[in-house]
Design an enzyme around this catalytic site. Structure first.
Site, PDB file in Angstrom:
ATOM      1  N   CYS A 181     -17.092  30.622 -32.411  1.00  0.00           N
ATOM      2  CA  CYS A 181     -17.269  28.906 -31.881  1.00  0.00           C
ATOM      3  C   CYS A 181     -18.416  29.011 -30.653  1.00  0.00           C
ATOM      4  CB  CYS A 181     -16.015  28.500 -31.310  1.00  0.00           C
ATOM      5  SG  CYS A 181     -15.217  29.803 -29.945  1.00  0.00           S
ATOM      6  N   GLU A 205      -8.821  25.007 -27.505  1.00  0.00           N
ATOM      7  CA  GLU A 205     -10.152  25.747 -27.523  1.00  0.00           C
ATOM      8  C   GLU A 205     -10.939  25.448 -28.563  1.00  0.00           C
ATOM      9  OE1 GLU A 205     -12.866  27.826 -28.313  1.00  0.00           O
ATOM     10  OE2 GLU A 205     -11.818  29.578 -28.109  1.00  0.00           O
ATOM     11  N   LYS A 242       1.630  31.560 -34.505  1.00  0.00           N
ATOM     12  CA  LYS A 242       1.334  31.187 -35.848  1.00  0.00           C
ATOM     13  C   LYS A 242      -0.165  31.687 -36.008  1.00  0.00           C
ATOM     14  CE  LYS A 242      -0.656  27.895 -39.028  1.00  0.00           C
ATOM     15  NZ  LYS A 242      -1.524  29.010 -39.310  1.00  0.00           N
ATOM     16  N   GLU A 278     -21.323  21.468 -36.197  1.00  0.00           N
ATOM     17  CA  GLU A 278     -20.971  23.054 -36.322  1.00  0.00           C
ATOM     18  C   GLU A 278     -21.088  23.520 -37.636  1.00  0.00           C
ATOM     19  OE1 GLU A 278     -18.012  25.993 -33.920  1.00  0.00           O
ATOM     20  OE2 GLU A 278     -17.193  24.022 -34.825  1.00  0.00           O
TER      21      GLU A 278
END
Length: 501
Positions: A305, A271, A195, A402
């Site tokens: 990230c 992750e 996906k 973040e």
């Protein structure tokens, strides 16, 4: 140059032809429409214009993809030898390079990353991942054992593919993340329901076509496109999927983990996010450190990230480093990635643009000093100035959370005790990446042991090599991608004990 239109781009004929196609789902080796007939528009984040449409699948389409993957896993793919799997992976790599211009343009248009990075960096990295994993296909083995049980035994282990895997990709590195997921799963002998992110499906669909051209049997790699909230849940809850691999935000990762546990206790690897520390000592090569700091946080508009978003600089060189990073930020050219001369493209969407800008405003409100940047750019597209914030620290939103944008938080330290420095670096729920800048090899190795992150880089912030495992401590995830370690995600161990006498 800002405020462009899609017509301002000079596309290769292959890219223009691909965008003009009616993109379907890839199920059992065929491009098919979603059962609902729905389609979803795909946009260029630099011009905000629609560039193509893709099929918008639902749970029923996911079920068809899972059935195709299961049939292939138990049928044609099970008969393919490890060396044949390796040759297919190598042919995929060759085709990625041969179609590099088209793939790079699709990646640039879809994600906003500057074209020169997509062409000169991403294509190499994607092909390299397939070639690296091709080498592992023939080296996945078990062990023999010497039991101490009474009698005479022959005991050994088998390492076997985990089965049908659901793979859910992020929008920031669509092509790279597809390679990180697809290549090891194929090397291990698994079949896939992939996906792509809702906003960035184009290169995943194209790679699936190239995989068929390389000789991958139908049903081994299936691609379903559409809304993450629908397809992601359909994948994580489907009893026919044996394992889920996800890259994305920590919040969504937690939801996926809960779904995998509550459905059929399927295996899961994650992750997730990061708030990576960068530590600069006074003996560092300052010019190299400044280049590395700026490259880490501003590359791809900070939508990474592992971006080095928390900068800790020793008081002796703090002013020099921050001023130099700010000067680099000011010199960066922001604009559409498809046009030459731009170092930063847009962030992916209006929602992401608003999120990043709100973080900057929160930083101002909490007392951060905007050394440079801090503004939205242009009337069209989701562009943000590279931003450096000073006077930040724990408890401030910009320090703790973040941001996923081109925003650097800079702080001083004057500790000489490495444990104290490590404690500051570790004061985060994340632990994905980090970097240490020093010429003192003892400091580098001692601090590397103390920092809680999946990778510690010394005198660099990134090390994008296929052989190095990548993943996080704490809330940055479970498991490791890349390297030999990724095979643990796609295989399982079976012990065989034969009593001979």
């Amino acid at each position: 140059m800002l405020d462009v239109t899609f017509k301002d781009y000079l596309l290769t004929p292959a890219t223009a032809a691909y965008l003009a196609r009616q993109h379907g789902l890839m199920i059992d080796g065929q491009s098919v429409a979603a059962l609902s007939g729905k389609r979803k528009a795909i946009y260029d984040p630099a011009s905000e214009e629609e560039i193509t449409t893709v099929a918008e699948s639902g749970a029923e389409d996911v079920d068809l993809a899972v059935r195709a993957a299961r049939a292939a896993f138990e049928g044609a793919w099970a008969k393919v030898t490890p060396s044949q799997r390796g040759r297919i992976l190598n042919r995929i790599a060759d085709l990625i390079e041969a179609n590099g211009d088209e793939l790079a343009e699709l990646e640039c248009l879809n994600s906003g990353k500057p074209l020169q990075f997509c062409r000169n960096v991403d294509i190499y990295g994607v092909a390299d991942m397939f070639r690296y994993m091709a080498g592992w296909a023939t080296k996945i083995t078990g062990d023999t054992h010497n039991p101490s049980m009474p009698g005479e035994w022959h005991a050994y282990t088998l390492r076997q593919p985990v089965g049908v895997v659901g793979q859910i990709l992020p929008w920031n590195f669509p092509m790279n993340m597809a390679a990180w997921k697809i290549a090891p799963a194929l090397a291990a002998g698994c079949t896939i329901v992939l996906k792509p992110a809702e906003a960035t499906p184009l290169t995943a669909l194209r790679i699936a076509e190239l995989a068929l051209e390389a000789g991958l049997p139908a049903g081994v790699l299936n691609v379903v496109t559409g809304k993450g909230s629908i397809i992601g849940d359909a994948i994580t809850n489907h009893p026919g999927i044996d394992k889920v691999a996800f890259t994305g935000s920590t919040e969504v990762g937690k939801h996926i983990a809960r779904s995998c546990v509550s459905s059929n206790l399927k295996k899961v690897s994650l992750e997730l996010g990061g708030k990576s520390p960068v530590i600069v000592f006074p003996d560092a090569d300052i010019d190299a450190a400044v280049a590395g700091i700026a490259g880490s946080i501003f590359f791809h508009a900070g939508q990474v990230c592992a971006a080095g978003s928390r900068l800790y600089v020793h008081d002796k060189v703090y002013d020099r480093v921050v001023e130099a990073v700010a000067a680099r930020a000011k010199a960066l050219k922001v604009g559409p990635g498809m046009l030459p001369g731009h170092d930063l493209g847009p962030v992916i969407s209006r929602a992401q643009h608003e999120s990043v800008m709100s973080y900057i405003e929160k930083g101002r409100g909490e007392g951060a000093e905007v050394v440079t940047g801090g503004r939205s750019l242009g009337q069209k597209g989701y562009f943000i100035e590279p931003t450096v914030l000073a006077n930040t620290g724990p408890g401030m939103t910009v320090h703790d959370e973040e941001i996923f944008g081109p925003v650097l938080c800079a702080m001083r330290f004057d500790e000489e005790d490495l444990a104290g420095i490590a404690a500051r670096a570790n004061a985060s729920p994340y632990g994905l990446s980090s970097s240490v800048w020093t010429r003192d090899i003892s400091v580098a190795h001692r601090l590397a042991k103390m920092i809680q992150s999946g990778i510690v880089n010394v005198n660099a912030h990134t090390s994008p090599d296929a052989s190095l495992p990548y993943g996080g401590y704490k809330q940055s995830g479970w498991g490791r991608e890349r390297g030999a370690e990724v095979l643990d995600l796609y295989t399982q161990i079976k012990a065989v004990a034969v009593k001979l006498a």
